[in-house]
Scaffold this active site. Structure first.
Site, mmCIF file in Angstrom:
data_model
loop_
_atom_site.group_PDB
_atom_site.id
_atom_site.type_symbol
_atom_site.label_atom_id
_atom_site.label_comp_id
_atom_site.label_asym_id
_atom_site.label_seq_id
_atom_site.Cartn_x
_atom_site.Cartn_y
_atom_site.Cartn_z
ATOM 1 N N CYS A 12 46.712 128.219 -3.331
ATOM 2 C CA CYS A 12 46.828 129.629 -3.711
ATOM 3 C C CYS A 12 47.886 130.302 -2.850
ATOM 4 O O CYS A 12 48.370 129.717 -1.881
ATOM 5 C CB CYS A 12 45.488 130.352 -3.612
ATOM 6 S SG CYS A 12 44.871 130.569 -1.932
ATOM 7 N N THR A 13 48.237 131.515 -3.196
ATOM 8 C CA THR A 13 49.319 132.195 -2.491
ATOM 9 C C THR A 13 49.029 132.388 -1.007
ATOM 10 O O THR A 13 49.907 132.222 -0.177
ATOM 11 C CB THR A 13 49.641 133.553 -3.139
ATOM 12 O OG1 THR A 13 48.435 134.298 -3.271
ATOM 13 C CG2 THR A 13 50.255 133.362 -4.509
#
Length: 104
Positions: A12-13
């Protein structure tokens, strides 16, 4: 006959909570469906639970649950790859596993 083998990567970011939540959710869903599963995480701590060449060779399908680019995609050349978001792996892992298996 041996069990179907699923491998994958979650990222994920931020590379913190959702990366690991997605990993856990996919592994649980796959095991409940009767499949072997190993998911590498690529997050704030770098790559963890890294997939070995043997893991990749034995895999029937690859799931990439990522909101960012993942490193090492070329390792999966010739394998069916199911791509989705990290959030879908967390919210509906059973569906993701089911859809990925259809690629085989």
């Amino acid at each position: 006959m041996s069990k179907m083998k699923i491998i994958g990567i979650t990222a994920c970011t931020a590379g913190i909570a959702h990366t690991y939540m997605a990993q856990s959710a996919l592994q649980d869903a796959a095991r409940k469906a009767g499949y072997d599963c190993k998911i590498e995480t690529q997050g704030a701590m770098g790559a963890e639970n890294e997939l070995s060449a043997a893991d990749i060779a034995a895999a029937d399908v690859v799931i990439i649950g990522a909101d960012i680019g993942v490193e090492g995609r070329d390792r999966f050349e010739g394998k069916p790859i199911y791509e989705t978001s990290v959030s879908s792996c967390v919210t509906d892992p059973k569906k993701i596993v089911s859809e990925a298996i259809k690629l085989i």
